[in-house]
Write an enzyme that holds these catalytic residues in place. Sequence first.
Site, PDB file in Angstrom:
ATOM      1  N   GLU A 229       4.396   3.675  -8.500  1.00 45.38           N
ATOM      2  CA  GLU A 229       2.985   3.680  -8.051  1.00 45.38           C
ATOM      3  C   GLU A 229       2.968   2.919  -6.733  1.00 45.38           C
ATOM      4  OE1 GLU A 229       0.687   5.228  -9.552  1.00 45.38           O
ATOM      5  OE2 GLU A 229       1.118   5.290 -11.700  1.00 45.38           O
ATOM      6  N   CYS A 263      -4.583  -0.278  -3.878  1.00 47.85           N
ATOM      7  CA  CYS A 263      -3.884   0.940  -3.479  1.00 47.85           C
ATOM      8  C   CYS A 263      -4.847   2.115  -3.417  1.00 47.85           C
ATOM      9  CB  CYS A 263      -2.746   1.223  -4.442  1.00 47.85           C
ATOM     10  SG  CYS A 263      -3.256   1.153  -6.142  1.00 47.85           S
TER      11      CYS A 263
HETATM   12  P1  NAP Z   1       5.743  -5.292  -2.426  1.00 46.74           P
HETATM   13  O1  NAP Z   1       6.249  -6.194  -1.379  1.00 46.74           O
HETATM   14  O2  NAP Z   1       6.328  -3.955  -2.547  1.00 46.74           O
HETATM   15  O3  NAP Z   1       5.851  -6.104  -3.802  1.00 46.74           O
HETATM   16  C1  NAP Z   1       5.555  -5.510  -5.065  1.00 46.74           C
HETATM   17  C2  NAP Z   1       6.618  -5.929  -6.051  1.00 46.74           C
HETATM   18  O4  NAP Z   1       7.855  -5.338  -5.662  1.00 46.74           O
HETATM   19  C3  NAP Z   1       6.856  -7.452  -6.096  1.00 46.74           C
HETATM   20  O5  NAP Z   1       7.178  -7.820  -7.409  1.00 46.74           O
HETATM   21  C4  NAP Z   1       8.062  -7.610  -5.184  1.00 46.74           C
HETATM   22  O6  NAP Z   1       8.829  -8.770  -5.476  1.00 46.74           O
HETATM   23  C5  NAP Z   1       8.850  -6.360  -5.508  1.00 46.74           C
HETATM   24  N1  NAP Z   1       9.768  -5.933  -4.470  1.00 46.74           N
HETATM   25  C6  NAP Z   1       9.644  -6.088  -3.138  1.00 46.74           C
HETATM   26  N2  NAP Z   1      10.714  -5.554  -2.497  1.00 46.74           N
HETATM   27  C7  NAP Z   1      11.527  -5.071  -3.474  1.00 46.74           C
HETATM   28  C8  NAP Z   1      12.803  -4.442  -3.465  1.00 46.74           C
HETATM   29  N3  NAP Z   1      13.444  -4.191  -2.325  1.00 46.74           N
HETATM   30  N4  NAP Z   1      13.360  -4.070  -4.643  1.00 46.74           N
HETATM   31  C9  NAP Z   1      12.729  -4.317  -5.797  1.00 46.74           C
HETATM   32  N5  NAP Z   1      11.524  -4.932  -5.880  1.00 46.74           N
HETATM   33  C10 NAP Z   1      10.924  -5.298  -4.722  1.00 46.74           C
HETATM   34  O7  NAP Z   1       4.200  -5.001  -2.299  1.00 46.74           O
HETATM   35  P2  NAP Z   1       3.031  -6.018  -2.066  1.00 46.74           P
HETATM   36  O8  NAP Z   1       2.913  -6.245  -0.610  1.00 46.74           O
HETATM   37  O9  NAP Z   1       3.168  -7.208  -2.948  1.00 46.74           O
HETATM   38  O10 NAP Z   1       1.792  -5.136  -2.631  1.00 46.74           O
HETATM   39  C11 NAP Z   1       1.077  -4.276  -1.831  1.00 46.74           C
HETATM   40  C12 NAP Z   1       1.587  -2.836  -1.907  1.00 46.74           C
HETATM   41  O11 NAP Z   1       1.594  -2.350  -3.235  1.00 46.74           O
HETATM   42  C13 NAP Z   1       0.689  -1.885  -1.161  1.00 46.74           C
HETATM   43  O12 NAP Z   1       1.466  -0.935  -0.470  1.00 46.74           O
HETATM   44  C14 NAP Z   1      -0.105  -1.201  -2.267  1.00 46.74           C
HETATM   45  O13 NAP Z   1      -0.671   0.028  -1.958  1.00 46.74           O
HETATM   46  C15 NAP Z   1       0.878  -1.119  -3.357  1.00 46.74           C
HETATM   47  N6  NAP Z   1       0.194  -1.017  -4.643  1.00 46.74           N
HETATM   48  C16 NAP Z   1       0.174   0.193  -5.281  1.00 46.74           C
HETATM   49  C17 NAP Z   1      -0.505   0.353  -6.490  1.00 46.74           C
HETATM   50  C18 NAP Z   1      -0.519   1.672  -7.221  1.00 46.74           C
HETATM   51  O14 NAP Z   1      -0.931   1.709  -8.366  1.00 46.74           O
HETATM   52  N7  NAP Z   1      -0.101   2.761  -6.635  1.00 46.74           N
HETATM   53  C19 NAP Z   1      -1.153  -0.735  -7.047  1.00 46.74           C
HETATM   54  C20 NAP Z   1      -1.112  -1.946  -6.365  1.00 46.74           C
HETATM   55  C21 NAP Z   1      -0.423  -2.084  -5.156  1.00 46.74           C
HETATM   56  P3  NAP Z   1       8.742 -10.099  -4.561  1.00 46.74           P
HETATM   57  O15 NAP Z   1       7.355 -10.603  -4.697  1.00 46.74           O
HETATM   58  O16 NAP Z   1       9.782 -10.977  -5.157  1.00 46.74           O
HETATM   59  O17 NAP Z   1       9.067  -9.655  -3.162  1.00 46.74           O
END
Ligand code: NAP
Length: 456
Positions: A229, A263
């Site tokens: 997601e 999102c």
């Molecule tokens: P993010 O940096 O991707 O972080 C989300 C999660 O992924 C965190 O637990 C993060 O861990 C982990 N993560 C980051 N890089 C990773 C990697 N290379 N491998 C594995 N895990 C990894 O996103 P964010 O900035 O916190 O959240 C915002 C984004 O999420 C936006 O793009 C938003 O649209 C999306 N989002 C989507 C939905 C949906 O339902 N489609 C819902 C909410 C948010 P760490 O914190 O340890 O880096």
Amino acid sequence: MTSFPVIDPATGEQVDEHAGHSRAEVDAALDDATRAQSSWKRVSFSARAEVLRNAAGLLRERKDALAERMAVEMGKPLAQGRAEAEKCAWVCEHYAEEAAAYLSGRPIDTDARRSRVAYRPLGVVLAVMPWNYPLWQVFRFAAPALMAGNAGILKHASNVPGCALDIEAILHDAGLPPELFRSLLVHHDEVPHILDHPGVVAATLTGSERAGRSIAAEAGKRLLPTVLELGGSDPYVILEDADIEAAAEACAAGRLLNSGQSCIAAKRMIAVDEVYDAFLEAFVAAMRRRTLGDPRAEGTDIGPQARADLRDALHRQVEATVDAGARCVLGGEIPDRPGAWYPATVLSDVPEDAPGAREEVFGPAASLFRARDEADALRLANDTPFGLGAAVFTEDLARGERIATEELDAGCCFVNSFVKSDPRLPFGGIGISGYGRELSAEGIRAFVNAKTVYVA
Ligand code: NAP
């Protein structure tokens, strides 16, 4: 040992710190979860449902403390935090009620004496989750996964360690055998190691496209299924026969969900020329009505952004969109105070190639586009690599339903409403918004073996 500081985004100050889990603790948790799942898969739906109903009760009982935790860790206004806890209770109760029916399987007439589909659990599922809905994102994974007979391992976002531990406590206090759900306080570079454990059979990630690509590649090396997601750049189309005031109000509410950090927030407002100016005026007024303020104060609509680095990235996108030719008609300035603040911002007449058109804007900044007519509006709406949500506003409901069903390219298409999730409806995207579905029957069937049983 890694540690997880808690920075209050309203002040920029560190207010707490949690010790991380060591590699040995991670391995022990994965071994325990694997063992515990081999018993849990034989537990009846009604016994699993009792745990989920208890969890729902605890979520309601603890909602004030949970809202306080979200406010301090990621800046969510208290009323929105309490509503999030309630929604988590709802998803627990929904799956407690419906899981047995969703997974009852079905007989299929063949040349066999009996043949049918049986849905069986897979094992331990890793959930990598974001900070923006720190409870909801986790419960919408955990409720169906546990009801299906799987175990869950949560790697939550690094800036919400207290939320991760609160969730674990709720499930354990609800009577879940503790090994079946663990929150591991680790950074994302530990994810490949977790995926290497033989008990881990699948993974789900909610987060950015970058994180999605990374976990899909790691899981792919091990041939593990994933649900992703990811982000969105949801278009909201306002047609000439729309109720302009109602559309503006829905678009502002949709853009400012969770202080703009959702999102499925309304990100690109596309109004046809005939009503563009009227919509712009009503939309700016609706955005202006929302109060930016202390997330702990009742009446606050928009809190701080969750982290200063994310706020800075958002501001760069706004500036680059203006440099590309958009007009900033509201907000657009970083307030002069400590903390990760950003005001409600409206960019009008955004060019089609500006960052506000091409990229996900994850904060309270809306981009408005002028379209010639319905066809041009739909062209603009679908001109994106994302495909999470979309909406259309029209007083002609048949026209709206046709556009939502046949024309808009996204996973969740709404008419005369902003996009929202509901435990009874599937949720997920297409394109670079990800794949797979959460919630409803589709969600609980994401992590099961749809097994063919054939009796000759
Ligand atoms: P993010 O940096 O991707 O972080 C989300 C999660 O992924 C965190 O637990 C993060 O861990 C982990 N993560 C980051 N890089 C990773 C990697 N290379 N491998 C594995 N895990 C990894 O996103 P964010 O900035 O916190 O959240 C915002 C984004 O999420 C936006 O793009 C938003 O649209 C999306 N989002 C989507 C939905 C949906 O339902 N489609 C819902 C909410 C948010 P760490 O914190 O340890 O880096």
